[in-house]
Scaffold this active site. Structure first.
Site, PDB file in Angstrom:
ATOM      1  N   TRP A 307      49.201  51.884  39.804  1.00  8.92           N
ATOM      2  CA  TRP A 307      47.844  51.471  39.405  1.00  8.92           C
ATOM      3  C   TRP A 307      46.928  51.698  40.614  1.00  8.92           C
ATOM      4  CZ3 TRP A 307      45.728  46.066  40.323  1.00  8.92           C
ATOM      5  CH2 TRP A 307      44.480  45.904  39.727  1.00  8.92           C
ATOM      6  N   ASP A 388      54.509  42.896  40.152  1.00  7.35           N
ATOM      7  CA  ASP A 388      53.190  42.823  39.529  1.00  7.35           C
ATOM      8  C   ASP A 388      53.435  42.769  38.025  1.00  7.35           C
ATOM      9  OD1 ASP A 388      50.672  43.111  38.515  1.00  7.35           O
ATOM     10  OD2 ASP A 388      50.194  44.989  39.547  1.00  7.35           O
ATOM     11  N   LYS A 424      45.626  40.979  29.524  1.00  9.66           N
ATOM     12  CA  LYS A 424      46.036  41.773  28.363  1.00  9.66           C
ATOM     13  C   LYS A 424      46.742  40.934  27.301  1.00  9.66           C
ATOM     14  CE  LYS A 424      46.250  44.010  31.695  1.00  9.66           C
ATOM     15  NZ  LYS A 424      45.462  44.085  32.943  1.00  9.66           N
TER      16      LYS A 424
HETATM   17  N1  PLA Z   1      48.225  45.176  37.824  1.00  9.48           N
HETATM   18  C1  PLA Z   1      48.308  46.231  37.008  1.00  9.48           C
HETATM   19  C2  PLA Z   1      49.533  47.067  37.055  1.00  9.48           C
HETATM   20  C3  PLA Z   1      47.267  46.527  36.133  1.00  9.48           C
HETATM   21  O1  PLA Z   1      47.377  47.578  35.340  1.00  9.48           O
HETATM   22  C4  PLA Z   1      46.118  45.724  36.133  1.00  9.48           C
HETATM   23  C5  PLA Z   1      44.960  46.026  35.237  1.00  9.48           C
HETATM   24  C6  PLA Z   1      46.103  44.615  36.992  1.00  9.48           C
HETATM   25  C7  PLA Z   1      47.169  44.369  37.829  1.00  9.48           C
HETATM   26  C8  PLA Z   1      44.954  43.686  37.098  1.00  9.48           C
HETATM   27  O2  PLA Z   1      44.495  43.122  35.974  1.00  9.48           O
HETATM   28  P1  PLA Z   1      43.579  41.835  36.016  1.00  9.48           P
HETATM   29  O3  PLA Z   1      43.040  41.683  37.365  1.00  9.48           O
HETATM   30  O4  PLA Z   1      42.536  42.064  34.991  1.00  9.48           O
HETATM   31  O5  PLA Z   1      44.467  40.723  35.633  1.00  9.48           O
HETATM   32  N2  PLA Z   1      44.746  47.368  34.979  1.00  9.48           N
HETATM   33  C9  PLA Z   1      43.723  47.797  34.006  1.00  9.48           C
HETATM   34  C10 PLA Z   1      42.333  47.311  34.359  1.00  9.48           C
HETATM   35  C11 PLA Z   1      44.048  47.262  32.635  1.00  9.48           C
HETATM   36  C12 PLA Z   1      41.883  47.589  35.752  1.00  9.48           C
HETATM   37  O6  PLA Z   1      42.054  48.694  36.291  1.00  9.48           O
HETATM   38  O7  PLA Z   1      41.323  46.643  36.353  1.00  9.48           O
HETATM   39  C13 PLA Z   1      43.771  49.318  33.962  1.00  9.48           C
HETATM   40  O8  PLA Z   1      43.032  49.887  33.171  1.00  9.48           O
HETATM   41  O9  PLA Z   1      44.571  49.910  34.687  1.00  9.48           O
END
Ligand code: PLA
Length: 579
Positions: A307, A388, A424
């Site tokens: 991510w 995570d 989510k």
């Molecule tokens: N960790 C991972 C692996 C994630 O994909 C995301 C969210 C988070 C943590 C953090 O989410 P939160 O802070 O909202 O609890 N990833 C999303 C959104 C869904 C983003 O980038 O913020 C994504 O589209 O990858």
């Protein structure tokens, strides 16, 4: 406030004014000047000297650095840089009136955004290239008057601080924003996609960028169980008092139980330090700050790819990181050998960041047997597992199944970090609900760890928000609502599985090249990692109005069955027709 000192050699090498002056002197000394040149110079200088004659060389005072204006910040690296490196933008009318032709050839028009945004500075610059005497005249003339008028309109202030040797040594103080040194940041690779999507007027547009669940009608979804919990909270008339630093006790209990299983002995033995934090991101960031403070030598290993925000989080916390192999483009699967080898090769005691389930962006998770081997090597190397968990229950539809990896490590008696998110699985995206859990080897260790996490949280954000935490606590604490939540979670996970299948069917039916698209079915969770490169992803957006991240990730949670054929056409076109 910017200070801008200029000499006669404006727009040349970026040096401090006093150095510039000395440099000039040396240069002049070195060059033999013949009589005709002297005459020529005198003629030219006379263009500028309108009141006082140039003092004789012998009476010149030694060069002194230009004195800053009273409110100057000469020690600021920004102001120095500005002063040293600005090319000069000449405003033609003032240029010819005040500066003279001689300087015209030397001065480059500035493309600097500061100057183009503040034409009054340009005016001042043009004016400053005249001789001191001319400056003095101009100061009382329309030229300076114009600048002063600019001051009343735009807040620009110009002053002459210094003149030397018949040449102008001026500091121009211009009241512009203190943020002139702050450059524009690039858009976020994930959340920036949503901004671009909003700006697109096409009816065909489809947002597969951010991982946010949509209904089959592609509308945002608030879970019924969340609405129910909120109504209950309204009825009870809950207050908005501050939470303690560690958050809502009922939430912390519920979240640890959801993660580890309500009957997990580590909970009853008091081995878990749980702190409600600002969703997944905030929890990761808090843990990163903890690592930075208490394990300053340690490095975090993150999967390649991961991510996108993981790197930002550790960078901002000044925690060094490196990558371990994870994705194998040849098999569009897990590079398990590479992963194990890299974790093994990392310095003992490293933190290994693992996606608890539904790896983002690849959607490829290790099998239970592979998780065992990963745990083996982490244990052997005395690394610290750092999970995570952003998609518990959302990947398979089952909270317990999706917590398998974390529970396996905990069962081995290992100390473990886990960041949790309710964005989510409960659709609480903007409520920022999550937690950092640290499973420790003894209760007093957990107490110490928790006390330090609180100490880090207090100056960062003081205490977490109450609303979402109460929703989680109410839903999990009420068996009926808990059951309803599980059903809705299965529904969401099921809808994603359906579009995944439909996308695969569409691709297989439409693509006559014989390419095997079955990797899409093997991936799990919200995303599909299509294997499209940046140019192909750009084509998806530019030609097909399909918004996705540039690493080829698409969020299936933003896709409907009705749009699968259109998406398949776009993918096939991008894959086969764009390199
Ligand atoms: N960790 C991972 C692996 C994630 O994909 C995301 C969210 C988070 C943590 C953090 O989410 P939160 O802070 O909202 O609890 N990833 C999303 C959104 C869904 C983003 O980038 O913020 C994504 O589209 O990858």
């Amino acid at each position: 406030m910017y200070y801008w000192s200029v000499g006669t050699h404006l727009g040349q090498n970026p040096v401090a004014p006093h150095q510039k002056h000395q440099g000039l002197k040396q240069k002049e000394k070195k060059l033999p000047v013949c009589a005709s040149q002297k005459r020529k110079r005198k003629r030219k200088n006379s263009q500028f000297v309108t009141e006082t004659p140039r003092p004789a060389p012998s009476t010149r005072s030694p060069p002194r650095p230009a004195a800053p204006l009273p409110s100057a910040r000469p020690s600021s690296p920004h102001s120095r840089k500005r002063r040293a490196s600005y090319p000069i933008l000449i405003s033609p009318p003032f240029f010819s009136a005040a500066a003279g032709q001689r300087h015209a050839t030397r001065l480059t028009p500035a493309s600097d955004p500061l100057l183009t945004r503040h034409p009054e500075m340009a005016t001042a610059a043009a004016f400053s290239v005249s001789s001191p005497a001319a400056s003095a005249v101009a100061a009382r003339s329309k030229v300076f008057g114009g600048v002063n008028q600019a001051r009343t309109r735009t807040g620009c202030r110009v002053g002459i601080t210094r003149k030397n040797f018949g040449r102008v040594m001026m500091a121009l103080a211009v009241d512009v924003s203190r943020f002139e040194g702050v450059p524009m940041a690039p858009p976020d690779p994930i959340l920036g996609v949503s901004e671009a999507f909003k700006a697109d007027k096409s009816e065909l547009k489809l947002n597969l960028g951010v991982g946010a669940y949509r209904t089959e009608e592609l509308q945002p979804y608030v879970l019924n169980v969340v609405k129910k919990a909120e109504n209950l909270m309204l009825e009870k008339g809950e207050n908005k008092e501050y939470l303690p630093i560690e958050g809502l006790a009922a939430f912390n209990k519920a979240t640890a139980e959801l993660l580890l299983g309500a009957d997990n002995p580590v909970i009853n033995q008091g081995l878990v330090a749980t702190l409600q934090s600002l969703s997944g991101t905030g929890s990761l960031r808090l843990a990163a700050a903890f690592i930075q403070r208490y394990f300053p030598e340690a490095k975090v290993l993150i999967s390649s790819p991961t991510w996108g925000n993981h790197k930002n989080i550790f960078n901002d916390a000044r925690v060094p990181w490196s990558e371990y192999r994870y994705y194998d483009p040849k098999t569009v699967g897990l590079d398990f050998e590479g992963m194990i080898a890299d974790i093994e090769a990392a310095p003992e005691g490293s933190f290994v960041l693992l996606h608890g389930c539904a790896h983002n962006p690849t959607g490829i998770d290790p099998t239970p047997e592979q998780w065992e081997k990963i745990a083996d090597v982490i244990q052997e190397k005395k690394h610290m597992p750092f999970f995570d968990v952003a998609y518990q229950g959302f990947a398979s539809g089952s909270l317990d199944e999706d917590a398998f990896s974390v529970r396996l490590f905990v069962k081995r008696g290992m100390e473990v970090f886990v960041a949790q998110s309710y964005s989510k699985n409960l659709g609480l995206y903007s409520e920022r609900v999550g937690a950092i859990n640290v499973v420790c080897s003894a209760p007093e260790v957990a107490d110490r760890v928790k006390s330090q996490l609180k100490r880090l949280a207090r100056p960062m954000y003081s205490n977490p928000p109450i609303h979402g935490a109460k929703i989680v606590a109410n839903v999990v604490g009420d068996p009926t609502m808990f059951g309803e939540w599980k059903q809705e979670m299965e529904l969401m996970a099921g809808r994603i599985k359906n579009v995944r299948q439909k996308l695969y069917d569409s691709l297989s039916a439409k693509d006559k090249s014989g390419k095997d698209w079955s990797f899409i079915l093997r991936q799990i969770g919200m995303f599909s990692y299509t294997g499209l490169n940046k140019a192909q992803s750009d084509n998806m957006t530019d030609k097909w109005h399909i918004y996705m991240t540039k690493d080829g990730r698409i969020s299936l949670a933003g896709l409907s069955l009705a749009k699968c054929d259109y998406l398949a056409d776009a993918i096939i076109d991008s894959f086969h027709n764009v390199n």
